[in-house]
Design an enzyme around this catalytic site. Structure first.
Site, short mmCIF file in Angstrom:
data_model
loop_
_atom_site.label_atom_id
_atom_site.label_comp_id
_atom_site.label_asym_id
_atom_site.label_seq_id
_atom_site.Cartn_x
_atom_site.Cartn_y
_atom_site.Cartn_z
N TRP A 1 0.86 -1.20 0.08
CA TRP A 1 0.07 -0.01 -0.18
C TRP A 1 0.63 1.11 0.00
O TRP A 1 0.50 2.37 -0.75
CB TRP A 1 -0.84 -0.01 1.20
CG TRP A 1 -1.79 1.11 1.40
CD1 TRP A 1 -3.11 1.20 0.79
CD2 TRP A 1 -1.44 2.39 1.99
NE1 TRP A 1 -3.60 2.68 0.99
CE2 TRP A 1 -2.69 3.25 1.81
CE3 TRP A 1 -0.34 3.09 2.56
CZ2 TRP A 1 -2.70 4.74 2.32
CZ3 TRP A 1 -0.42 4.17 3.10
CH2 TRP A 1 -1.58 5.17 3.03
N HIS A 2 1.86 1.17 0.63
CA HIS A 2 2.88 2.60 0.67
C HIS A 2 3.75 2.68 -0.53
O HIS A 2 4.34 3.90 -0.73
CB HIS A 2 3.98 2.01 1.91
CG HIS A 2 3.37 2.22 3.43
ND1 HIS A 2 2.49 1.32 4.24
CD2 HIS A 2 3.18 3.54 4.01
CE1 HIS A 2 2.02 1.81 5.16
NE2 HIS A 2 2.34 3.37 5.16
N GLY A 3 3.82 1.90 -1.34
CA GLY A 3 4.43 1.89 -2.46
C GLY A 3 4.82 0.84 -3.51
O GLY A 3 4.68 -0.35 -2.88
#
Length: 467
Positions: free
Chosen positions: A318-320
């Site tokens: 989700w963060h990257g």
């Protein structure tokens, strides 16, 4: 446009606030919707249509789910929910992960053209919000919102649009239909916003500048590597929590009460405790919509491990869209599983300083992994933290010139400043004037220093493009 900019502080925000105050209450949602779409389009002119599409898409899905459920057509309602989830995740994966997947397939021997799609700002935040709405409608936890303006206001609300916190519809459901903005709310909102601005501009940006300098060095000493890692750890905390404070403050000004997103996470006594305090709205989202539906803790240990693995693999990506983010998520999966099944009870009995040191050290290594998208850089940086020369003249210079900053960062990540402020206010006794003067002098100083730093055109990154 970002909150920590002269354009936002002195043009956009005052203009919107004046219009909001003179606007009839029945039109305030429409005003916020238009202002928020303009705010988003200012920095994302090309992909503003995705935000509009996501809003209309899940508005219609919510209505269809409610209509089918009221007619007893459970399978049709479930089919619409599936369309909503697949559609939202499809959009997110297309723009965020397609080139990452294609690039890795090409490394395996294929020759597939990459799409070269830019990542729309804030897509991970607003996609999760709209998707949670349709899920909650299906579960019967919220009523169907039939007013497209009210729903659009919820999705696009500029205070939390591009950097969170992730606000579930049920949190603001009542305030969308009717809210009263009191003087107390406005005052507390302004105070919260200024504190958040100070965190971002005065602390996060200063720490980030030191981190960038050290990260760009080729001959780092061991001490410099540790100093750089510490600076990034503080940068991401004060940057993210600062933005959350500004969002919560802006929400209060407009009559909304957003959930807290950080509770002094660096004072945690375990990794489990840390994730109860860090990015709380994201952790809550994954718990409510992934972990519990998979079975949560109410299943065998093997399935609990599976559930944890799925949640933290998803949290990582989700963060990257890069391998370091997936590994970062799995790193925390291993730590959390260890605390849950192996040594958690012993950690609870450990002295507080030892427990906190354990937590901070593991977090520090995790942030090194998070900060470097290239795994080779991660390995090299971790090696620098333990191998090579210990000290140099550059180390002495950077440490001495940033010693005050480091002290402020350490103290600012604890409850000590809040307690000192409360103690000073108590010294004023029941006299209101000294209390008001003391508080406002502090806030004025923070605001003036923040504006001065922005006017200098100093280092002011926006860390959330990758989200």
């Amino acid at each position: 446009m970002v909150f920590s900019s002269i354009t936002f502080l002195f043009l956009y925000l005052p203009f919107v606030l004046i219009l909001y105050l003179i606007c009839p209450k029945r039109l305030r949602n429409l005003l916020l919707l238009l202002a928020s779409v303009f705010f988003y389009a200012w920095g994302e002119r090309v992909y503003v249509w995705i935000l509009v599409f996501s809003t209309v898409f899940d508005y219609v899905n919510g209505i269809l789910i409610g209509r089918f459920q009221s007619r007893g057509r459970a399978k049709a309602a479930k089919a619409v929910l599936l369309i909503s989830v697949v559609g939202n995740l499809g959009i997110l994966c297309l723009f965020k992960y397609s080139d990452f997947l294609l690039s890795n397939l090409n490394r395996a021997g294929l020759s597939l053209p990459t799409l070269g799609l830019a990542l729309p700002i804030g897509i991970s935040f607003y996609t999760f919000q709209t998707m949670s709405y349709t899920i909650d409608v299906y579960r019967g936890e919220v009523a169907v919102q039939k007013n497209i303006v009210a729903f659009g206001t919820y999705v696009t609300m500029f205070p939390q649009l591009i950097a969170g916190p992730i606000v579930r519809y049920k949190t603001v459901e009542q305030e969308l239909s009717g809210r009263c903005v009191s003087i107390t709310d406005c005052a507390e909102g302004v105070q919260r916003f200024i504190v958040g601005l100070g965190k971002k501009v005065l602390l996060a940006n200063a720490a980030g500048a030191v981190w960038e300098e050290i990260a760009g060095m080729t001959g780092r000493t061991v001490a410099l590597a540790w100093l750089g890692a510490l600076m990034f750890m503080f940068q991401i905390y004060f940057d993210f929590s600062g933005y959350s404070d500004m969002a919560i403050g802006l929400g209060r000004i407009f009559g909304f009460h957003f959930p807290e997103n950080f509770r002094y996470p660096y004072t945690a006594r375990s990794i489990t405790d840390f994730w109860r305090r860090w990015h709380i709205t994201l952790s809550t989202w994954f718990r409510e919509y992934v972990y519990i539906p998979l079975g949560g803790n109410r299943c065998s240990k093997a399935k609990q491990l599976r559930n944890l693995f799925v949640v933290w693999a998803l949290t990582g990506v989700w963060h990257g869209a890069a391998w370091n983010f997936l590994l970062w998520g799995l790193y925390f999966f291993v730590l959390l599983a260890g605390e849950k099944f192996v040594y958690g009870k012993r950690l609870e009995k450990a002295p507080a300083p030892i427990a906190r040191l354990y937590t901070l050290l593991l977090l520090l290594f995790g942030w090194v992994l998070f900060a470097n998208e290239e795994l080779a850089l991660v390995g090299n940086y971790l090696k620098n933290m333990f191998c090579g020369s210990l000290w140099s003249g550059t180390t002495t210079y950077l440490l001495l010139t940033n010693l005050l900053l480091l002290v402020l960062l350490i103290l600012g990540s604890t409850e000590l400043p809040k307690r000192v402020g409360e103690a000073l206010l108590r010294l004023c006794g029941g006299a209101q004037l000294p209390r008001i003067l003391l508080r406002n002098l502090f806030l004025a100083a923070v605001l003036l220093l923040s504006v001065a730093a922005l006017l200098r055109g100093s280092y002011n990154p926006f860390l959330y493009f990758r989200f």
